[in-house]
Design a protein around this motif. Structure first.
Motif, mmCIF file in Angstrom:
data_model
loop_
_atom_site.group_PDB
_atom_site.id
_atom_site.type_symbol
_atom_site.label_atom_id
_atom_site.label_comp_id
_atom_site.label_asym_id
_atom_site.label_seq_id
_atom_site.Cartn_x
_atom_site.Cartn_y
_atom_site.Cartn_z
ATOM 1 N N LEU A 224 -6.498 20.346 40.518
ATOM 2 C CA LEU A 224 -7.805 19.905 40.023
ATOM 3 C C LEU A 224 -8.830 19.910 41.156
ATOM 4 C CD1 LEU A 224 -6.869 16.949 37.657
ATOM 5 C CD2 LEU A 224 -7.157 19.371 37.120
ATOM 6 N N PRO A 225 -9.995 20.532 40.934
ATOM 7 C CA PRO A 225 -11.035 20.525 41.970
ATOM 8 C C PRO A 225 -11.701 19.147 42.052
ATOM 9 C CG PRO A 225 -11.849 21.585 39.985
ATOM 10 C CD PRO A 225 -10.414 21.219 39.716
ATOM 11 N N ASP A 226 -12.376 18.895 43.153
ATOM 12 C CA ASP A 226 -13.069 17.619 43.314
ATOM 13 C C ASP A 226 -14.265 17.518 42.379
ATOM 14 O OD1 ASP A 226 -11.297 16.954 45.274
ATOM 15 O OD2 ASP A 226 -12.531 17.782 46.897
ATOM 16 N N SER A 227 -14.919 18.654 42.156
ATOM 17 C CA SER A 227 -16.064 18.638 41.242
ATOM 18 C C SER A 227 -16.065 19.946 40.463
ATOM 19 C CB SER A 227 -17.365 18.505 42.032
ATOM 20 O OG SER A 227 -17.714 19.759 42.567
ATOM 21 N N VAL A 228 -16.892 19.985 39.431
ATOM 22 C CA VAL A 228 -16.899 21.191 38.598
ATOM 23 C C VAL A 228 -17.773 22.290 39.192
ATOM 24 C CG1 VAL A 228 -16.434 19.871 36.508
ATOM 25 C CG2 VAL A 228 -18.799 20.411 37.117
ATOM 26 N N GLY A 229 -18.530 21.943 40.220
ATOM 27 C CA GLY A 229 -19.364 22.959 40.870
ATOM 28 C C GLY A 229 -20.714 23.110 40.179
ATOM 29 N N GLU A 230 -21.443 24.145 40.598
ATOM 30 C CA GLU A 230 -22.797 24.352 40.067
ATOM 31 C C GLU A 230 -22.755 24.994 38.693
ATOM 32 O OE1 GLU A 230 -25.845 23.336 41.200
ATOM 33 O OE2 GLU A 230 -24.457 22.157 42.427
ATOM 34 N N LEU A 231 -23.268 24.286 37.709
ATOM 35 C CA LEU A 231 -23.293 24.809 36.343
ATOM 36 C C LEU A 231 -24.551 24.281 35.663
ATOM 37 C CD1 LEU A 231 -19.599 24.067 35.235
ATOM 38 C CD2 LEU A 231 -20.597 26.337 35.446
ATOM 39 N N LYS A 236 -21.930 21.650 32.549
ATOM 40 C CA LYS A 236 -21.424 20.762 33.568
ATOM 41 C C LYS A 236 -20.821 19.502 32.934
ATOM 42 C CE LYS A 236 -22.777 18.927 37.995
ATOM 43 N NZ LYS A 236 -23.758 18.894 39.050
ATOM 44 N N ARG A 237 -21.564 18.940 31.967
ATOM 45 C CA ARG A 237 -21.080 17.723 31.308
ATOM 46 C C ARG A 237 -19.764 18.010 30.573
ATOM 47 N NH1 ARG A 237 -25.526 16.542 28.829
ATOM 48 N NH2 ARG A 237 -24.884 17.138 26.752
ATOM 49 N N LEU A 238 -19.717 19.145 29.877
ATOM 50 C CA LEU A 238 -18.495 19.493 29.132
ATOM 51 C C LEU A 238 -17.309 19.635 30.071
ATOM 52 C CD1 LEU A 238 -19.884 22.201 26.681
ATOM 53 C CD2 LEU A 238 -19.055 19.935 26.077
ATOM 54 N N LYS A 239 -17.555 20.344 31.184
ATOM 55 C CA LYS A 239 -16.469 20.582 32.137
ATOM 56 C C LYS A 239 -16.064 19.290 32.836
ATOM 57 C CE LYS A 239 -16.381 24.990 31.391
ATOM 58 N NZ LYS A 239 -15.293 25.547 30.597
ATOM 59 N N GLU A 240 -17.063 18.437 33.104
ATOM 60 C CA GLU A 240 -16.728 17.167 33.758
ATOM 61 C C GLU A 240 -15.851 16.307 32.864
ATOM 62 O OE1 GLU A 240 -20.559 15.703 34.925
ATOM 63 O OE2 GLU A 240 -20.386 16.556 36.946
ATOM 64 N N ARG A 241 -16.144 16.327 31.570
ATOM 65 C CA ARG A 241 -15.297 15.566 30.638
ATOM 66 C C ARG A 241 -13.879 16.092 30.650
ATOM 67 N NH1 ARG A 241 -18.592 14.550 25.485
ATOM 68 N NH2 ARG A 241 -20.079 13.148 26.421
ATOM 69 N N ASN A 242 -13.741 17.420 30.616
ATOM 70 C CA ASN A 242 -12.395 17.998 30.658
ATOM 71 C C ASN A 242 -11.679 17.593 31.940
ATOM 72 O OD1 ASN A 242 -12.496 19.228 28.213
ATOM 73 N ND2 ASN A 242 -12.755 21.313 28.988
ATOM 74 N N LEU A 243 -12.427 17.662 33.039
ATOM 75 C CA LEU A 243 -11.835 17.338 34.336
ATOM 76 C C LEU A 243 -11.392 15.874 34.374
ATOM 77 C CD1 LEU A 243 -11.178 18.541 37.082
ATOM 78 C CD2 LEU A 243 -13.492 18.000 37.849
ATOM 79 N N GLU A 244 -12.229 15.011 33.829
ATOM 80 C CA GLU A 244 -11.904 13.591 33.766
ATOM 81 C C GLU A 244 -10.615 13.372 32.958
ATOM 82 O OE1 GLU A 244 -14.253 9.993 31.753
ATOM 83 O OE2 GLU A 244 -15.539 11.453 32.771
ATOM 84 N N THR A 245 -10.511 14.053 31.839
ATOM 85 C CA THR A 245 -9.317 13.931 30.989
ATOM 86 C C THR A 245 -8.088 14.449 31.742
ATOM 87 O OG1 THR A 245 -10.700 14.283 29.066
ATOM 88 C CG2 THR A 245 -8.335 14.528 28.737
ATOM 89 N N LEU B 73 -20.806 16.361 19.539
ATOM 90 C CA LEU B 73 -22.224 16.663 19.709
ATOM 91 C C LEU B 73 -22.446 17.643 20.860
ATOM 92 C CD1 LEU B 73 -24.648 15.668 18.179
ATOM 93 C CD2 LEU B 73 -24.742 13.690 19.674
ATOM 94 N N ASP B 74 -21.633 17.487 21.884
ATOM 95 C CA ASP B 74 -21.762 18.361 23.044
ATOM 96 C C ASP B 74 -21.570 19.828 22.698
ATOM 97 O OD1 ASP B 74 -22.629 17.356 25.424
ATOM 98 O OD2 ASP B 74 -20.733 16.371 25.894
ATOM 99 N N LEU B 75 -20.948 20.098 21.566
ATOM 100 C CA LEU B 75 -20.709 21.481 21.170
ATOM 101 C C LEU B 75 -21.807 22.003 20.241
ATOM 102 C CD1 LEU B 75 -16.904 21.052 20.432
ATOM 103 C CD2 LEU B 75 -17.960 21.831 22.551
ATOM 104 N N ALA B 76 -22.746 21.131 19.893
ATOM 105 C CA ALA B 76 -23.796 21.547 18.946
ATOM 106 C C ALA B 76 -24.762 22.515 19.615
ATOM 107 C CB ALA B 76 -24.548 20.330 18.433
#
Lengths: 439, 112
Positions: A224-231, A236-245, B73-76
């Motif tokens: 797992l990377p430390d951050s999702v990087g520049e997006l 970025k929010r979507l990837k951060e959620r995945n990373l958090e999970t 919602l994030d996928l909308a």
């Protein structure tokens, strides 16, 4: 004369097209030509059996099917009962909505070994699709490898690790439910060539893996990377959620539950190992640079008796229609293929997106048909009448929408209350049931 | 009965009477706006096809979205800071006069 339209295929793309056409105000007559006796395509045969709410959309499709201008010709196959050239001669417009039912090949040595399946076939099997109900995958294995890190890969891994109580609320066919419950599988590996930020699964599906009663998701912290990087902000929010999970999964314990789903990133499959039957998968460790995975020269093996490749789909070539072999689609200009021939959904744009991604395809083609016909020429071909005559001559066994409603009621009753339904899984059984229940 | 206004993708406004406790999605369907707000999964938070943009100061007056709602919602398409799922907003007397915008989904998706 109304514009006569034949829609080949009755999945989401076909239904959104019928809906848009029938709401357009034009005089249209719309016929679905469906190879199976049952409608709704991947809603029935693709959406996971434990995600029933996602299937609710079929209630909307039913409203479209019951509209006065719309008919369903089930169990009628283009190429068997009627040719595409015949359809085009009988209908003003023919819309190809046949999807992408074939698996992409892995393209590595050993992929033809027994115990290696593509997800289209395997998902079709556990969803009771008549084409795949006899696939008979041997789940009598200790470990399984799922290649791919999208939502289909997650579906496959999740279904293998569900408990008896969880499965009892699904519409899995009995044979698949029994095979899964009898399976001694303990370890399921979900493998992707690239890293966790590149993975295509969505957070809802990923988080669900953490809530299963008999299975624990495991992730290697060092992957797992430390951050999702520049997006861009939203990605970025979507990837951060995945990373958090995924970080939460890192903290889970190997022996917490009877089964384990291991997420293995930076792993490119290079060979399926074994004799006649699969015994493992050899991977090359990768590193990702600029979004591309490149091999590091380091190899490792994961022993397993079952491999399911969930790496994407392709469409079948249709006789008499141009085909882009590389992309696996029918070349088209925003849905227009040739005069009077249109494409929607996955055969138009490839196998991506969610169910409602097909809606704009249908709206667009309905606009094209409006412009191409209602704008001046109007309909000139007989459509339904000619098709009915031809099919009668050929003694085709048409399954109507009313027939489907009988099948649907019987399936629902067979579900016995707790299950949403028990499906008919062969065309023969469906037709026999209808023969016995002619009112 | 509380009133609710839908602002359609073309800018036209539809003010409708809403029964208290009904969701924005249900109200849309009660008023024949199915073509504008699909609601494919019928309010079970398995899709984002009832996405609406809440106008003006109303957003702050709504109970905040749940984690499940935020995920979906994030996928909308055409997500904004005041986006919500129509199936998750229930009309109460406090929300009398609520205004929601219907995103022009299929237009956005084709990049027009």
């Amino acid at each position: 004369m109304p514009i006569s339209v034949a829609i080949v295929g009755s999945g989401p793309a076909g239904f959104y097209t019928a809906d848009a056409l029938s709401s357009s105000g034009d005089a249209v007559s719309i016929d679905f030509i469906e190879r199976l006796p049952t409608p709704y395509g991947l809603i029935r045969g693709g959406v996971a059996p434990d995600h029933q709410t996602t299937k609710n959309v079929q209630k909307k499709y039913e409203k479209t099917a019951l509209k006065e201008q719309v008919r369903f010709f089930g169990n009628v196959e283009v190429g068997r009962d009627v040719s595409l050239a015949e359809l085009r001669s009988m209908y003003d417009a023919v819309v190809l909505a046949v999807g992408a039912p074939r698996d992409r090949a892995l393209g590595i040595p050993g992929e033809d070994k027994k115990g290696v399946f593509g997800s289209a076939d395997y998902v079709g099997w556990y969803n009771g699709h008549p084409d795949f109900r006899d696939l008979n995958p041997n789940l009598n294995v200790a470990a399984a490898v799922v290649i791919g890190v999208g939502n289909v890969a997650i579906d496959v891994a999740r279904l293998l690790s569900r408990s008896a109580d969880e499965l009892a609320e699904t519409d899995l066919p009995e044979y698949a439910e029994r095979a899964i419950l009898d399976s001694p599988v303990k370890d399921i590996w979900t493998c992707g060539r690239r890293g966790p930020i590149d993975a295509k699964f969505t957070n809802v599906e990923l988080r669900e893996m953490g809530k299963l009663s008999e299975s624990v998701p495991l992730v290697k912290a060092e992957q797992l990377p430390d951050s999702v990087g520049e997006l861009p902000e939203r990605d970025k929010r979507l990837k951060e959620r995945n990373l958090e999970t995924l970080r939460e999964f890192c903290a889970r314990k190997l022996d917490e539950k009877p089964k384990r789903v291991h997420f293995e990133f930076y792993a490119a499959p290079v060979e399926i190992l074994g004799g006649d039957r699969v015994e493992g998968v050899r991977f090359e460790r990768t590193r990702v640079e600029g979004g591309r995975a490149t091999g590091t020269g380091e190899f490792f093996d994961i022993p397993c008796g079952l491999v399911i490749a969930a790496i994407g789909y392709r469409s079948d070539r249709i006789e008499g229609v141009p085909f882009d072999d590389k992309q696996g689609i029918v070349p088209n200009n925003d849905g227009r293929v040739e005069d009077g021939l249109y494409a929607v959904g996955w055969i138009k744009r490839g196998p991506t997106g969610v169910i409602s991604s097909n809606r704009p395809d249908g709206v667009t083609v309905a606009e094209h048909i409006h412009n191409d016909f209602a704008g001046g020429a109007k309909g000139s071909k007989p459509g339904r009448k000619a098709l009915e005559k031809l099919l009668a001559e050929r003694k085709a066994r048409i399954v109507s929408f009313a027939d489907w409603k009988k099948l649907e009621a019987a399936e629902s009753e067979a579900g016995g209350g707790k299950r949403p339904r028990r499906k008919f899984t062969t065309v023969r059984d469906m037709l026999d049931y209808l023969d016995r229940n002619r009112n | 009965m509380p009133k609710l206004t839908f602002v359609m993708p073309d800018g036209s406004r539809r003010e409708v009477e809403a029964s208290e406790g009904a969701s924005v999605l249900e109200i849309a369907h009660d008023n024949d706006l199915e073509d504008a707000i699909e609601g494919a999964c019928e309010g079970s938070m398995a899709c984002s096809t009832c996405h609406v943009v809440v106008e003006g100061d109303w957003y702050a007056k709504l109970p905040p979205p749940s984690a499940e709602e935020s995920d979906i919602l994030d996928l909308a398409l055409g997500l904004t800071r005041t986006s919500r799922l129509g199936c998750q907003i229930r009309l109460t007397a406090d929300l009398d006069g609520l205004v929601v915008k219907v995103p022009g989904e299929h237009l956005d998706m084709r990049g027009r």
